[in-house]
Design a protein around this motif. Structure first.
Motif, PDB file in Angstrom:
ATOM      1  N   PHE A 122       0.848  -1.188   0.000  1.00 34.42           N
ATOM      2  CA  PHE A 122       0.000   0.000   0.000  1.00 34.42           C
ATOM      3  C   PHE A 122       0.887   1.243   0.000  1.00 34.42           C
ATOM      4  N   GLY A 123       0.423   2.274  -0.702  1.00 32.36           N
ATOM      5  CA  GLY A 123       1.179   3.509  -0.756  1.00 32.36           C
ATOM      6  C   GLY A 123       0.749   4.380  -1.923  1.00 32.36           C
ATOM      7  N   PRO A 124       1.422   5.505  -2.136  1.00 30.66           N
ATOM      8  CA  PRO A 124       1.044   6.431  -3.203  1.00 30.66           C
ATOM      9  C   PRO A 124       1.602   6.009  -4.566  1.00 30.66           C
ATOM     10  N   ARG A 148      -0.567  14.752 -14.956  1.00 34.09           N
ATOM     11  CA  ARG A 148      -0.217  13.871 -13.844  1.00 34.09           C
ATOM     12  C   ARG A 148      -1.474  13.250 -13.256  1.00 34.09           C
ATOM     13  N   ASP A 149      -1.297  12.087 -12.678  1.00 31.48           N
ATOM     14  CA  ASP A 149      -2.372  11.362 -11.997  1.00 31.48           C
ATOM     15  C   ASP A 149      -1.789  10.838 -10.692  1.00 31.48           C
ATOM     16  N   ILE A 150      -2.229  11.394  -9.573  1.00 29.50           N
ATOM     17  CA  ILE A 150      -1.701  11.038  -8.260  1.00 29.50           C
ATOM     18  C   ILE A 150      -2.797  10.335  -7.469  1.00 29.50           C
ATOM     19  N   GLY A 151      -2.432   9.247  -6.792  1.00 31.01           N
ATOM     20  CA  GLY A 151      -3.437   8.517  -6.038  1.00 31.01           C
ATOM     21  C   GLY A 151      -2.843   7.485  -5.102  1.00 31.01           C
ATOM     22  N   ILE A 152      -3.678   6.539  -4.690  1.00 33.50           N
ATOM     23  CA  ILE A 152      -3.324   5.501  -3.732  1.00 33.50           C
ATOM     24  C   ILE A 152      -3.368   4.138  -4.422  1.00 33.50           C
ATOM     25  N   ASP A 153      -2.372   3.318  -4.146  1.00 34.39           N
ATOM     26  CA  ASP A 153      -2.277   1.968  -4.699  1.00 34.39           C
ATOM     27  C   ASP A 153      -2.379   0.954  -3.562  1.00 34.39           C
ATOM     28  N   LEU A 154      -3.167  -0.094  -3.784  1.00 31.45           N
ATOM     29  CA  LEU A 154      -3.328  -1.163  -2.795  1.00 31.45           C
ATOM     30  C   LEU A 154      -3.344  -2.498  -3.528  1.00 31.45           C
ATOM     31  N   GLY A 155      -2.531  -3.450  -3.070  1.00 23.75           N
ATOM     32  CA  GLY A 155      -2.472  -4.739  -3.744  1.00 23.75           C
ATOM     33  C   GLY A 155      -2.223  -5.885  -2.780  1.00 23.75           C
ATOM     34  N   ILE A 156      -2.628  -7.086  -3.199  1.00 25.34           N
ATOM     35  CA  ILE A 156      -2.354  -8.305  -2.450  1.00 25.34           C
ATOM     36  C   ILE A 156      -1.893  -9.364  -3.432  1.00 25.34           C
ATOM     37  N   GLY A 157      -0.917 -10.179  -3.014  1.00 28.95           N
ATOM     38  CA  GLY A 157      -0.401 -11.169  -3.944  1.00 28.95           C
ATOM     39  C   GLY A 157       0.306 -12.312  -3.247  1.00 28.95           C
ATOM     40  N   VAL A 158       0.784 -13.239  -4.060  1.00 28.80           N
ATOM     41  CA  VAL A 158       1.508 -14.400  -3.576  1.00 28.80           C
ATOM     42  C   VAL A 158       2.674 -14.661  -4.521  1.00 28.80           C
ATOM     43  N   LYS A 159       3.781 -15.173  -3.954  1.00 30.97           N
ATOM     44  CA  LYS A 159       4.973 -15.508  -4.732  1.00 30.97           C
ATOM     45  C   LYS A 159       5.231 -17.008  -4.616  1.00 30.97           C
ATOM     46  N   LEU A 160       5.338 -17.670  -5.756  1.00 26.21           N
ATOM     47  CA  LEU A 160       5.481 -19.123  -5.786  1.00 26.21           C
ATOM     48  C   LEU A 160       6.843 -19.483  -6.367  1.00 26.21           C
ATOM     49  N   PRO A 161       7.695 -20.214  -5.610  1.00 25.80           N
ATOM     50  CA  PRO A 161       9.024 -20.573  -6.119  1.00 25.80           C
ATOM     51  C   PRO A 161       8.931 -21.597  -7.249  1.00 25.80           C
ATOM     52  N   VAL A 162       9.679 -21.347  -8.319  1.00 27.90           N
ATOM     53  CA  VAL A 162       9.717 -22.276  -9.457  1.00 27.90           C
ATOM     54  C   VAL A 162      11.136 -22.746  -9.754  1.00 27.90           C
ATOM     55  N   ALA A 163      12.132 -22.047  -9.222  1.00 29.94           N
ATOM     56  CA  ALA A 163      13.535 -22.420  -9.396  1.00 29.94           C
ATOM     57  C   ALA A 163      14.342 -21.692  -8.334  1.00 29.94           C
ATOM     58  N   GLN A 175      -5.937   0.860  -7.977  1.00 36.36           N
ATOM     59  CA  GLN A 175      -5.507   2.246  -7.844  1.00 36.36           C
ATOM     60  C   GLN A 175      -6.720   3.161  -7.847  1.00 36.36           C
ATOM     61  N   SER A 176      -6.669   4.195  -7.014  1.00 35.44           N
ATOM     62  CA  SER A 176      -7.714   5.200  -6.974  1.00 35.44           C
ATOM     63  C   SER A 176      -7.070   6.576  -6.962  1.00 35.44           C
ATOM     64  N   GLY A 177      -7.378   7.380  -7.959  1.00 40.37           N
ATOM     65  CA  GLY A 177      -6.786   8.706  -8.061  1.00 40.37           C
ATOM     66  C   GLY A 177      -7.389   9.677  -7.066  1.00 40.37           C
ATOM     67  N   ILE A 178      -6.614  10.683  -6.705  1.00 39.57           N
ATOM     68  CA  ILE A 178      -7.103  11.744  -5.826  1.00 39.57           C
ATOM     69  C   ILE A 178      -7.051  13.102  -6.517  1.00 39.57           C
ATOM     70  N   THR A 179      -6.418  13.185  -7.681  1.00 41.37           N
ATOM     71  CA  THR A 179      -6.336  14.437  -8.426  1.00 41.37           C
ATOM     72  C   THR A 179      -7.361  14.433  -9.553  1.00 41.37           C
ATOM     73  N   ASP A 180      -7.707  15.629 -10.014  1.00 41.69           N
ATOM     74  CA  ASP A 180      -8.693  15.775 -11.068  1.00 41.69           C
ATOM     75  C   ASP A 180      -8.103  15.366 -12.408  1.00 41.69           C
ATOM     76  N   LEU A 181      -8.891  14.616 -13.188  1.00 45.03           N
ATOM     77  CA  LEU A 181      -8.431  14.135 -14.485  1.00 45.03           C
ATOM     78  C   LEU A 181      -8.383  15.257 -15.511  1.00 45.03           C
ATOM     79  N   PHE A 182      -9.450  16.045 -15.607  1.00 44.30           N
ATOM     80  CA  PHE A 182      -9.550  17.081 -16.638  1.00 44.30           C
ATOM     81  C   PHE A 182      -9.171  18.457 -16.091  1.00 44.30           C
ATOM     82  N   LYS A 183      -8.672  19.306 -16.968  1.00 47.83           N
ATOM     83  CA  LYS A 183      -8.277  20.645 -16.575  1.00 47.83           C
ATOM     84  C   LYS A 183      -9.473  21.540 -16.305  1.00 47.83           C
ATOM     85  N   GLN A 184     -10.588  21.299 -17.021  1.00 47.25           N
ATOM     86  CA  GLN A 184     -11.798  22.092 -16.829  1.00 47.25           C
ATOM     87  C   GLN A 184     -12.985  21.148 -16.680  1.00 47.25           C
TER      88      GLN A 184
END
Length: 205
Positions: A122-124, A148-163, A175-184
């Motif tokens: 989790f983080g920006p 620019r597009d500024i926001g928060i990222d959140l993820g969950i995952g798993v790592k599986l050894p193959v070698a 991801q969820s943005g916190i800044t406005d997409l359009f200028k107007q």
């Protein structure tokens, strides 16, 4: 999303990957399927743009439980079945919005499970606009979209050894943005929203 998390949980059962040690580092690459749309303060658009991302990943470990993860990748966002209005005559058309970024998340990464093969990060994030257009008339919208597009990222995952020192990564990310997409805008803020399912390889260095 519930089915995806259930799938990740089943895959992660019984893995025997060894926990990372302090000051170790992982480097990798993943590709993913994106489902992107936009939201306002009161609602989220229901018409998603299907796209993809290609992302490089670096993960530095402070302990077997905590690391800091940084990514940089090409990220397709936007939404489908939006409206484009001719300001001269008020005529509207249905179109798809295709907005692509170079996205850079920097996140805290918490590793859990008996072998620490699961993680929650989790983080920006910071997105740099690469191009923007609509599909009806293939109009370039770059001048109307913030670079620019500024926001928060959140993820969950798993790592599986193959070698030895190689792992497969499976990850659900949002991801969820916190800044406005359009200028107007017409008195309200439009923000990007993106969910993805990613798969790739990690290499322990």
């Amino acid at each position: 999303m519930r089915k995806l998390l259930t799938l990740l949980l089943l895959i992660g059962l019984g893995t025997t990957t060894r926990a990372q040690e302090k000051n170790s580092f992982e480097l990798g690459l993943h590709v993913g399927f994106n489902a992107a749309t936009v939201s306002t303060s009161t609602q989220t658009n229901s018409d998603f743009r299907n796209g993809f991302n290609v992302t490089a990943v670096g993960d530095y470990f402070f302990s077997d439980r905590w690391s800091i993860k940084a990514k940089i990748g090409y990220d397709q966002k936007g939404w489908d079945n939006g409206y484009l209005t001719n300001l001269d005559n008020g005529q509207s058309f249905i179109t798809n919005y295709e907005i692509n970024y170079l996205t850079i998340p920097v996140m805290a990464n918490w590793h859990f499970g008996k072998k620490r093969n699961w993680y929650l990060n989790f983080g920006p994030y910071f997105g740099i606009l690469l191009d923007a257009k609509e599909s009806k008339f293939n109009t370039d919208l770059t001048d109307f979209v913030h670079n620019r597009d500024i926001g928060i990222d959140l993820g969950i995952g798993v790592k599986l050894p193959v070698a030895n020192k190689v792992k497969v990564l499976l990850e659900a990310d949002g991801q969820s943005g916190i800044t406005d997409l359009f200028k107007q805008n017409q008195g309200y803020r439009i923000r990007t929203v993106r969910s993805s399912f990613n798969a790739g390889l990690l290499f322990s260095l």
